[in-house]
Design a protein around this motif. Structure first.
Motif, PDB file in Angstrom:
ATOM      1  N   HIS A  59       0.837  -1.187  -0.070  1.00  0.00           N
ATOM      2  CA  HIS A  59      -0.104   0.024  -0.041  1.00  0.00           C
ATOM      3  C   HIS A  59       1.034   1.137  -0.001  1.00  0.00           C
ATOM      4  CE1 HIS A  59      -4.108   1.709   0.292  1.00  0.00           C
ATOM      5  NE2 HIS A  59      -3.341   2.853   0.800  1.00  0.00           N
ATOM      6  N   CYS A  88      -5.799   3.726  -3.391  1.00  0.00           N
ATOM      7  CA  CYS A  88      -6.686   4.474  -2.665  1.00  0.00           C
ATOM      8  C   CYS A  88      -7.509   5.337  -3.831  1.00  0.00           C
ATOM      9  CB  CYS A  88      -6.250   5.676  -1.604  1.00  0.00           C
ATOM     10  SG  CYS A  88      -5.619   4.741  -0.205  1.00  0.00           S
ATOM     11  N   TYR A 185     -12.970   9.262  -0.810  1.00  0.00           N
ATOM     12  CA  TYR A 185     -12.603  10.492  -1.369  1.00  0.00           C
ATOM     13  C   TYR A 185     -13.325  11.102  -2.304  1.00  0.00           C
ATOM     14  CZ  TYR A 185      -8.411   9.298   1.212  1.00  0.00           C
ATOM     15  OH  TYR A 185      -7.477   8.809   2.206  1.00  0.00           O
ATOM     16  N   HIS A 213      -9.900   1.498  -0.789  1.00  0.00           N
ATOM     17  CA  HIS A 213     -10.186   2.277   0.430  1.00  0.00           C
ATOM     18  C   HIS A 213     -11.622   2.312   0.441  1.00  0.00           C
ATOM     19  CE1 HIS A 213      -8.872   5.957   3.014  1.00  0.00           C
ATOM     20  NE2 HIS A 213     -10.226   5.383   3.306  1.00  0.00           N
ATOM     21  N   HIS A 243      -5.592  -1.032   4.172  1.00  0.00           N
ATOM     22  CA  HIS A 243      -5.555  -0.438   5.359  1.00  0.00           C
ATOM     23  C   HIS A 243      -6.795  -0.837   6.376  1.00  0.00           C
ATOM     24  CE1 HIS A 243      -7.444   2.804   3.571  1.00  0.00           C
ATOM     25  NE2 HIS A 243      -6.381   3.071   2.772  1.00  0.00           N
ATOM     26  N   ASP A 372       0.997   2.638   3.554  1.00  0.00           N
ATOM     27  CA  ASP A 372       0.220   3.864   3.487  1.00  0.00           C
ATOM     28  C   ASP A 372       1.063   5.249   3.515  1.00  0.00           C
ATOM     29  OD1 ASP A 372      -1.921   5.050   2.515  1.00  0.00           O
ATOM     30  OD2 ASP A 372      -3.206   4.831   4.267  1.00  0.00           O
TER      31      ASP A 372
HETATM   32 ZN   LIG Z   1      -6.544   5.031   1.502  1.00  0.00          ZN
END
Ligand SMILES: [Zn+2]
Length: 493
Positions: A59, A88, A185, A213, A243, A372
């Motif tokens: 990640h 992500c 997001y 994500h 994550h 991450d």
């Molecule tokens: Zn993320």
């Protein structure tokens, strides 16, 4: 004479099987012998140390770091030899060179430069910087969507969906390992489940992954897991949950329920894997976590600033401390930061995870390790950028015994390599690429902290990338032997 011999080491071959003593011989980039090595141009006595496959960071957000920091010191010094970028939902490609690449990538991929539009162009541009480690790429939903339909808060038309699908297919043809989303997001949060299913289907003919994500990691974690599993089932693609966590005190412990749901899916034969970072704080672009109409005080109270172009003096400090000093409410401080010029690019660190949940995660046999890390060395980044892999070995293996050393290495190497389609990597095995890390299992430890995050770990003795010594007892050698890897194919040349 062969290039390199590492003698008298405890080999952790990445399979999860018991460690054994051997010499390892390396020539022309590959492991040529595991057993007794012949004389070599360079001889290393590894007595007392363990030799493992180089760690694979599943990640990463290093798309731009390969341009900005090609030495990749923060990863290499951990023993990481390959990263998976484009996570992500934010990836360097597809790109429109006339647009703002940083903005299109959600502000977390700073450093992108060059005239590339697709993965092939990105690979060529990145290789010109002689990267220290290997990179494998995902193609990101947010990036594809922004390029196709801007920040439209609606579903795509049939034509837009076809355009997005074309971008995903093109990246897969050129060697991406899968399709990533960041549904928390913008603009991913405005997409419905069907849109994501349709785009994940574009990956299926290539055998790649869907990494996510998830839409929610807090109050509605379990709904988000259901959505992710459904996307995996209906697209017919391997699901990888990024994550994995349950965020916010009220939700601590829910990772058990979430993992139980994953186990039920695994029992039906669905392909599901996950990754986790070994810290109780997350980190990301602060503006994504707040609705300015109704600023979440509980969240504001657990945030510290990593980097902030608008207020450099806030870097490394908790919002509550700054607010108290200035005599203003913490929610007002959030508003001031996010509405200031460049304030929307502020990266924050939020303490939202329970320590016990990290251990629950690490006990799961399909749980990999992903940092991450956000590779912005200004300010005070989250220490996971420099410390993730040694921290798992030090804290969760050696000190707390959450998992065994062989198993931890398997989760950081062969499991990741097999899942992400890395050909002939992730094991100490004859014929495999010589991506290796030599470390002292009794001494390996992360030293990066929230207050002093840019510190390289201790106990990592040697890192070999594609057969070349890239890191040697604290020194970065600068050989630049990293490659751009393609899913289940040879590296890009
Ligand atoms: Zn993320």
């Amino acid at each position: 004479m062969i290039d390199l011999a590492i003698r008298n080491v405890r080999v952790l071959d990445g399979s999860g099987g018991p460690a054994f003593d051997a010499d390892v011989e390396i020539d022309a980039g590959r492991i040529t012998t595991v057993g007794r090595a012949a004389a070599a141009t360079r001889e290393i006595d590894g007595h007392g140390a363990c030799l493992a496959p180089g760690f694979i960071d599943t990640h990463a957000h290093d798309d731009g770091a390969f341009f900005r920091y090609p030495g990749m010191e923060f990863k290499l010094a951990q023993g990481v030899t390959t990263v998976v970028s484009g996570n992500c939902g934010f990836s360097a490609i597809p790109a429109d060179p006339s647009g703002d690449a940083v903005a299109a990538s959600g502000g977390i991929l700073a450093g992108l430069s060059g005239e590339f539009t697709d993965l092939r162009g990105y690979f060529t541009a990145a290789l010109a910087h002689k990267p220290a480690i290997n990179n494998l790429m995902l193609v990101g939903h947010n990036t594809v969507r922004t390029l196709t339909m801007g920040m439209e808060q609606r579903g795509p038309t049939a034509a837009e969906l076809a355009t997005m699908r074309g971008h995903v297919e093109r990246a897969m043809e050129q060697g991406a390992c899968g399709f990533s989303t960041g549904l928390i997001y913008r603009p991913g949060r405005w997409s419905g489940t069907e849109e994501v299913i349709e785009l994940a289907k574009a990956v299926k003919p290539f055998g790649g992954l869907y990494t996510t994500h998830m839409r929610n990691e807090g109050d509605r974690l379990l709904d988000a897991v259901e959505e992710s599993l459904r996307i995996g089932v209906e697209s017919g693609v391997h699901l990888h949950i990024s994550h994995h966590k349950s965020a916010g005190r009220a939700n601590w412990g829910k990772v058990k329920d979430s993992l139980a749901r994953v186990d039920a899916a695994l029992a039906t034969g669905q392909a599901v894997t996950l990754d986790v970072y070994p810290y109780t704080a997350g980190s990301g672009r602060m503006i994504e976590y707040f609705n300015l109409e109704r600023i979440d005080r509980t969240l504001a109270e657990v945030i510290r600033i990593a980097s902030c172009a608008a207020f450099r003096e806030y870097e490394g400090r908790m919002l509550v401390d700054i607010a108290a000093e200035r005599g203003i409410d913490v929610t007002e401080l959030v508003r001031q930061i996010l509405t200031a010029p460049l304030g929307d690019r502020t990266i924050c660190i939020h303490f939202i995870i329970d320590e016990a949940d990290i251990e629950t995660n690490l006990r799961h046999r399909d749980m990999m390790v992903g940092s991450d890390g956000i590779p912005d060395l200004r300010g005070r980044p989250h220490p996971r950028l420099f410390g993730t892999f040694p921290r798992v070995l030090a804290r969760y293996v050696r000190e707390r015994g959450v998992l065994g050393l062989e198993e931890a290495v398997r989760r950081m190497t062969s499991l990741s390599a097999e899942t992400f389609g890395l050909l002939e990597r992730g094991r100490v095995k004859e014929g495999y690429w010589a991506d290796l890390v030599l470390f002292d299992p009794a001494a390996v430890v992360d030293t990066a902290t929230y207050d002093d995050p840019k510190r390289e770990p201790d106990g990592i003795q040697l890192v070999v990338v594609n057969g070349q010594v890239a890191y040697d007892r604290g020194q970065h050698t600068g050989v630049g032997a990293g490659k751009m890897l393609r899913y289940r194919r040879s590296a890009f040349e």
